[in-house]
Design a protein around this motif. Structure first.
Motif, PDB file in Angstrom:
ATOM      1  N   GLY A   1       0.854  -1.101   0.072  1.00  0.00           N
ATOM      2  CA  GLY A   1       0.075  -0.065  -0.048  1.00  0.00           C
ATOM      3  C   GLY A   1       0.646   1.421   0.141  1.00  0.00           C
ATOM      4  O   GLY A   1       0.265   2.318  -0.650  1.00  0.00           O
ATOM      5  N   PHE A   2       2.009   1.178   0.656  1.00  0.00           N
ATOM      6  CA  PHE A   2       2.796   2.274   0.742  1.00  0.00           C
ATOM      7  C   PHE A   2       3.845   2.315  -0.294  1.00  0.00           C
ATOM      8  O   PHE A   2       4.025   3.388  -1.177  1.00  0.00           O
ATOM      9  N   PHE A   3       4.503   1.453  -0.689  1.00  0.00           N
ATOM     10  CA  PHE A   3       5.235   1.243  -1.858  1.00  0.00           C
ATOM     11  C   PHE A   3       4.535   0.609  -2.899  1.00  0.00           C
ATOM     12  O   PHE A   3       4.367  -0.652  -3.193  1.00  0.00           O
ATOM     13  N   ARG A   4       3.690   1.345  -3.702  1.00  0.00           N
ATOM     14  CA  ARG A   4       2.402   0.755  -4.542  1.00  0.00           C
ATOM     15  C   ARG A   4       2.863   0.124  -5.984  1.00  0.00           C
ATOM     16  O   ARG A   4       2.964  -0.795  -6.165  1.00  0.00           O
ATOM     17  N   ARG A   5       3.494   1.232  -6.410  1.00  0.00           N
ATOM     18  CA  ARG A   5       3.855   0.877  -8.003  1.00  0.00           C
ATOM     19  C   ARG A   5       5.311   0.959  -8.359  1.00  0.00           C
ATOM     20  O   ARG A   5       5.787   0.399  -9.027  1.00  0.00           O
ATOM     21  N   GLY A   6       5.788   2.179  -8.076  1.00  0.00           N
ATOM     22  CA  GLY A   6       7.179   2.830  -7.982  1.00  0.00           C
ATOM     23  C   GLY A   6       7.483   2.977  -9.535  1.00  0.00           C
ATOM     24  O   GLY A   6       8.732   2.720 -10.073  1.00  0.00           O
ATOM     25  N   SER A   7       6.264   3.231 -10.238  1.00  0.00           N
ATOM     26  CA  SER A   7       6.645   3.732 -11.686  1.00  0.00           C
ATOM     27  C   SER A   7       6.753   4.891 -12.190  1.00  0.00           C
ATOM     28  O   SER A   7       6.163   5.795 -11.440  1.00  0.00           O
ATOM     29  N   VAL A   8       7.005   5.243 -13.598  1.00  0.00           N
ATOM     30  CA  VAL A   8       6.916   6.389 -13.937  1.00  0.00           C
ATOM     31  C   VAL A   8       5.829   6.729 -15.020  1.00  0.00           C
ATOM     32  O   VAL A   8       5.576   5.305 -15.773  1.00  0.00           O
ATOM     33  N   GLY A   9       4.965   7.497 -14.802  1.00  0.00           N
ATOM     34  CA  GLY A   9       3.885   7.619 -15.729  1.00  0.00           C
ATOM     35  C   GLY A   9       2.583   7.057 -15.431  1.00  0.00           C
ATOM     36  O   GLY A   9       1.608   6.650 -16.302  1.00  0.00           O
ATOM     37  N   SER A  10       2.658   6.655 -14.129  1.00  0.00           N
ATOM     38  CA  SER A  10       1.345   6.078 -13.489  1.00  0.00           C
ATOM     39  C   SER A  10       0.113   6.932 -13.733  1.00  0.00           C
ATOM     40  O   SER A  10      -1.049   6.156 -13.867  1.00  0.00           O
ATOM     41  N   HIS A  11       0.329   7.969 -13.981  1.00  0.00           N
ATOM     42  CA  HIS A  11      -1.164   9.001 -14.222  1.00  0.00           C
ATOM     43  C   HIS A  11      -1.658   8.564 -15.371  1.00  0.00           C
ATOM     44  O   HIS A  11      -2.862   8.745 -15.720  1.00  0.00           O
ATOM     45  N   ARG A  12      -0.954   7.888 -16.463  1.00  0.00           N
ATOM     46  CA  ARG A  12      -1.357   7.747 -17.805  1.00  0.00           C
ATOM     47  C   ARG A  12      -2.776   6.729 -17.696  1.00  0.00           C
ATOM     48  O   ARG A  12      -3.830   6.870 -18.253  1.00  0.00           O
ATOM     49  N   ASP A  13      -2.935   5.949 -16.517  1.00  0.00           N
ATOM     50  CA  ASP A  13      -3.857   4.848 -16.507  1.00  0.00           C
ATOM     51  C   ASP A  13      -4.737   5.100 -15.302  1.00  0.00           C
ATOM     52  O   ASP A  13      -5.676   4.331 -14.638  1.00  0.00           O
ATOM     53  N   GLU A  14      -4.274   6.336 -14.309  1.00  0.00           N
ATOM     54  CA  GLU A  14      -5.041   6.362 -13.256  1.00  0.00           C
ATOM     55  C   GLU A  14      -5.463   7.673 -13.086  1.00  0.00           C
ATOM     56  O   GLU A  14      -6.300   8.084 -11.987  1.00  0.00           O
ATOM     57  N   LEU A  15      -5.233   8.853 -13.870  1.00  0.00           N
ATOM     58  CA  LEU A  15      -5.599   9.995 -13.711  1.00  0.00           C
ATOM     59  C   LEU A  15      -6.783  10.481 -14.569  1.00  0.00           C
ATOM     60  O   LEU A  15      -6.497  10.563 -15.934  1.00  0.00           O
ATOM     61  N   PRO A  16      -7.960  10.647 -13.836  1.00  0.00           N
ATOM     62  CA  PRO A  16      -9.195  10.877 -15.005  1.00  0.00           C
ATOM     63  C   PRO A  16      -8.890  12.282 -15.630  1.00  0.00           C
ATOM     64  O   PRO A  16      -8.122  13.121 -15.222  1.00  0.00           O
ATOM     65  N   ALA A  17      -9.268  12.378 -17.032  1.00  0.00           N
ATOM     66  CA  ALA A  17      -8.906  13.290 -17.893  1.00  0.00           C
ATOM     67  C   ALA A  17      -9.370  14.639 -17.311  1.00  0.00           C
ATOM     68  O   ALA A  17      -8.901  15.584 -17.338  1.00  0.00           O
ATOM     69  N   HIS A  18     -10.572  14.735 -16.530  1.00  0.00           N
ATOM     70  CA  HIS A  18     -11.272  16.098 -16.044  1.00  0.00           C
ATOM     71  C   HIS A  18     -10.376  16.552 -15.108  1.00  0.00           C
ATOM     72  O   HIS A  18     -10.238  17.600 -14.853  1.00  0.00           O
ATOM     73  N   LEU A  19      -9.578  15.599 -14.238  1.00  0.00           N
ATOM     74  CA  LEU A  19      -8.726  15.967 -13.117  1.00  0.00           C
ATOM     75  C   LEU A  19      -7.359  16.416 -13.457  1.00  0.00           C
ATOM     76  O   LEU A  19      -6.559  17.195 -12.989  1.00  0.00           O
ATOM     77  N   GLU A  20      -6.901  15.708 -14.967  1.00  0.00           N
ATOM     78  CA  GLU A  20      -5.458  16.174 -15.356  1.00  0.00           C
ATOM     79  C   GLU A  20      -5.661  17.550 -15.828  1.00  0.00           C
ATOM     80  O   GLU A  20      -4.870  18.519 -15.581  1.00  0.00           O
ATOM     81  N   GLU A  21      -6.986  18.005 -16.311  1.00  0.00           N
ATOM     82  CA  GLU A  21      -7.070  19.418 -16.713  1.00  0.00           C
ATOM     83  C   GLU A  21      -7.199  20.179 -15.758  1.00  0.00           C
ATOM     84  O   GLU A  21      -6.587  21.248 -15.960  1.00  0.00           O
ATOM     85  N   LEU A  22      -7.696  19.664 -14.494  1.00  0.00           N
ATOM     86  CA  LEU A  22      -7.663  20.583 -13.200  1.00  0.00           C
ATOM     87  C   LEU A  22      -6.311  20.817 -12.925  1.00  0.00           C
ATOM     88  O   LEU A  22      -6.029  21.831 -12.236  1.00  0.00           O
TER      89      LEU A  22
END
Length: 248
Positions: A209-230
């Motif tokens: 839960g703490f060391f969750r993915r450790g990846s670069v670009g995780s927003h690509r499949d986790e950040l909804p488009a409307h919140l990326e715009e925000l």
């Protein structure tokens, strides 16, 4: 002597502390009353030590004190002659990771993009994500971009005392990146021969839960488009992303 280990939350600060502890035997204290990370993942793992009450005595001491903070410079008792390691990560990945941690999503250690969440968890995650993106900047951590700009552009820094470490480099080559940072801010401190550096996979097994993915670009499949715009609509975020070269 004080070395600030600063970052916006979820930018690699804890991983850097762990490598610093294993590779140099340098322990870290925090500006807060409680080190919640050390309590969660283990004080020996992160190399926690109690902070002396008087920061001015820490600064004047011959002993090295590595002091962690997530606060902006204007809310930290930092001086221009202090030494600083500042960790940066793509702001979109940072706020996504922060929202997951705050909403207690992904504690099973499995990949947990919003498409894999229950509706209740998705709502909680998106609420935390929106709050992270729009957090007031007048005190404490502030927005991601405000935090980055406060540490990266403070006019009093000496180039030889202020090191910026990128998350994507730290994850790829942790020992080498920490060595390079320490060589600049603490050139007289030697590394420990044969130091055992845990991989992110090992840390993930310890606390997924703490060391969750450790990846670069995780927003690509986790950040909804409307919140990326925000996220991009916050002026400091846009400025800091351009400064660091993170593409829209």
């Amino acid at each position: 002597m004080i070395v600030w280990l600063a970052s916006y939350p979820r930018s690699g600060n804890t991983f850097f502390r762990i490598v610093l502890n294993r590779l140099y035997g340098l322990r870290t204290c925090v500006v807060y009353e409680v080190d919640g990370v050390a309590e969660r993942v283990g004080s020996e793992l992160v190399g926690f030590q109690e902070r002396p009450d008087d920061i001015s005595r820490m600064r004047e001491s011959d002993e090295v004190f590595v002091l962690k903070t997530h606060n902006q410079t204007r809310h930290s008792p930092v001086r221009g002659d202090d030494r600083v390691v500042y960790l940066v990560r793509d702001g979109r990945d940072s706020v996504v990771s922060e929202a997951h941690l705050r909403s207690d999503v992904g504690t099973t250690g499995e990949r947990s993009g919003p498409d894999l969440l229950t509706e209740e968890r998705r709502r909680r995650f998106e609420t935390e994500l929106r709050q992270a993106i729009t957090r007031p900047t007048k005190r404490g951590v502030g927005k991601w971009g405000t935090n980055v700009l406060s540490w990266s552009r403070w006019p009093r820094w000496s180039a030889s005392r202020h090191v910026v470490v990128r998350y994507e480099h730290l994850i790829r080559e942790p020992a080498e990146v920490v060595r390079q940072a320490v060589d600049l801010v603490l050139p007289d401190v030697p590394p420990i021969a044969g130091a055992d550096i845990p991989s992110f996979a090992e840390l993930h097994r310890l606390d997924g839960g703490f060391f969750r993915r450790g990846s670069v670009g995780s927003h690509r499949d986790e950040l909804p488009a409307h919140l990326e715009e925000l996220f991009w609509a916050q002026p400091d975020n846009s400025e800091a992303m351009r400064m660091l070269g993170y593409a829209r």
